[in-house]
Design an enzyme around this catalytic site. Structure first.
Site: not given
Ligand code: UD1
Ligand code: CA
Length: 456
Positions: A422, A78, A151, A365, A168, A16, A72, A12, A350
């Site tokens: 440094a 349904t 329904e 990083y 239902n 909504r 489908q 579906g 990472k």
């Protein structure tokens, strides 16, 4: 059970929800609703689960590549959905199918088993709930031995009387032969133009089949999600249930109302969580771990006794025993912190491994890198892993010392025990034990000599 398959209706549009995303991919505590439905069905049906997809099928299939799908292509309701899946179900030799709406994320294994047990001896059985307010659910009408579902849109109080509150739930067990016989008899609803699976109930009743409406009380876990409000209500219901479970098993939760833990997360007793925090995906948090407020943790494994300080964001990372993370740390996919290592504020990792006892405490990083045990990464160290086209690795040996504000231009390696001055920009490998300084030499001038007479 060998000849019974589960069919999940997930084609579906979810109109909504007002969202581009297919409804079954909307998340509930970080996991797609459909994942929650699989979680309930897998222990009962194993591999015998077929998912019907349609609207943005590509997205749903990409999210669950290991599942079996049937398409489908046009969403005509349904009933039409079941008709699309039935040939595949019969071809695979299933005699019965348990059809379930894909928008019931709170469904559980227990509830599924309870329904199947009660439904077993019928040709068509469906679960019902009794609600004080039947809302948009299909209404169940019983008339002697006959039963039907009407329904909400089609329910006319003048002819049917006030609804009883029995609705239902959208969970059905149907004999495949009976479905094959009745599906061609379905007609489109005059209001929506759709074929309703719910109309099979009256058809089966009229045909003299054994039909049962199985009332499961008012169990919230069978409610469907159709709107943003229902999604948020259900998410809150599940959240409370999960936090209650954690408290019962011995997890300390400060501000429990603000603790959000997903359905697939495992947290061992003896952990301490402070809300607000979010722990999602397949995260596993071992005994004695402390997670301070404002942390987001997704698909991570955090070993015994590690501490995650506030405002840390961890995704697909592994944190070793006794390690310290944050505050304000970011561990991205592939970050691995070995035992007793430390990652401090504004440090991002990472695809990087930090060896046992190694420390990166400030503003760094570290990407595509491996850092040996006991090594110290100074504030402001950056692994320059990307040359604009490709990513390259940085390898740093054990017990090395990287001075503050060092740029390591990958591919590059720093040997065991090496020391980097440094502010260096390191573009060549540094051998074991060497001191390397790569920066312009400092020159001091008396300002008078530069013609600045006004200088103090
Ligand atoms: C449906 C039932 C209603 C029941 C409620 C329970 C029908 C006609 N009505 O209503 O009686 O009380 O569930 O939650 O079935 N779907 C498809 N293909 C389609 C249409 C829908 O796969 O062509 C899927 C949807 O993705 C969804 C499920 O079927 O997962 C149910 O559809 P939905 O539109 O949510 O039905 P409801 O209006 O909730
Ligand atoms: Ca629904």
């Amino acid at each position: 059970m060998e000849t019974c398959a589960a069919l999940i209706l997930a084609a579906g549009k979810g109109t909504r929800m007002h969202s581009q995303k297919p409804k079954v991919l909307q998340t509930i505590l970080g996991s797609p609703m459909l994942a929650c439905v699989y979680k309930a069905l897998k222990p009962v049906f194993g591999d015998d689960i077929l998912t019907l997809v349609g609207h943005r099928a590509d997205l749903v299939q990409a999210c669950f590549p290991e599942e079996h799908f049937v398409i489908q292509s046009e969403q005509q309701g349904t009933g039409h959905a079941l008709a699309c899946a039935l040939p595949m179900l019969t071809q695979k030799g299933y005699h019965q199918t348990m059809v379930v709406n894909g928008d019931v994320p709170l469904l559980t294994e227990d509830l599924t088993r309870l329904f199947l047990e009660k439904a077993e001896n019928f040709d068509l059985a469906f679960a019902t709930l009794t609600l004080t307010e039947p809302g948009a659910y299909g209404r169940v009408r019983r008339n002697g031995s006959q039963v039907e579902i009407i329904e909400a849109k089609d329910y006319d109080e003048a002819s049917y009387g006030p609804p009883t509150g029995e609705i239902n739930a959208g969970l059905y067990l149907i004999d495949c032969k009976l479905a094959a016989q009745l599906l061609p008899k379905l007609t489109r609803s005059p209001k929506s133009g759709e074929y309703y699976i719910t109309d099979l109930v009256a058809l089966a009743s009229q045909a003299g089949a054994r039909v049962a409406a199985i009332n499961l009380g008012s169990d919230q876990r069978l409610l469907g999600v159709n709107s943003p409000r229902e999604l948020s209500d259900m998410e809150e219901f599940l959240r409370q249930q999960i936090v209650d479970g954690l408290l019962d098993k011995g997890v300390i939760c400060h501000a429990p109302d603000l603790v959000r833990v997903g359905a697939f997360v495992e947290i061992e007793p003896g952990c301490e969580l402070t809300g607000p925090c979010e722990i999602y995906g397949h995260s596993h948090i071992c005994q004695g771990v402390e997670i301070a407020s404002h942390c987001h943790i997704e698909d991570c494994r955090i070993a015994k006794g590690a501490r995650i300080h506030s405002f840390s964001h961890l995704v697909q990372a592994e944190v070793g025993e006794g390690a310290l993370v944050g505050p304000y740390a970011r561990l991205r996919p592939g970050a691995v912190l070995e035992e007793d290592s430390h990652v401090g504020n504004f440090v991002e990792l990472k695809k990087a491994r930090l060896g046992r006892g190694a420390k990166a405490n400030h503003l760094s990083y570290l990407g595509d890198a491996s850092i040996g045990q006991g090594t110290n990464i100074g504030a402001g160290t950056i692994t320059c892993n990307y040359d604009g086209k490709n990513k390259h690795r940085t390898e740093i040996g054990e017990h090395a010392f990287i001075g503050s504000n060092t740029a390591l231009v990958a591919p590059v390696s720093v040997g065991r025990g090496a020391l980097i001055g440094a502010g260096s920009t390191i573009t060549h490998n540094v051998p074991e034990g060497n001191l390397s300084v790569a920066r312009a030499k400092q020159k001091n001038f008396a300002q008078r000599l530069l013609g600045r007479d006004d200088a103090d």
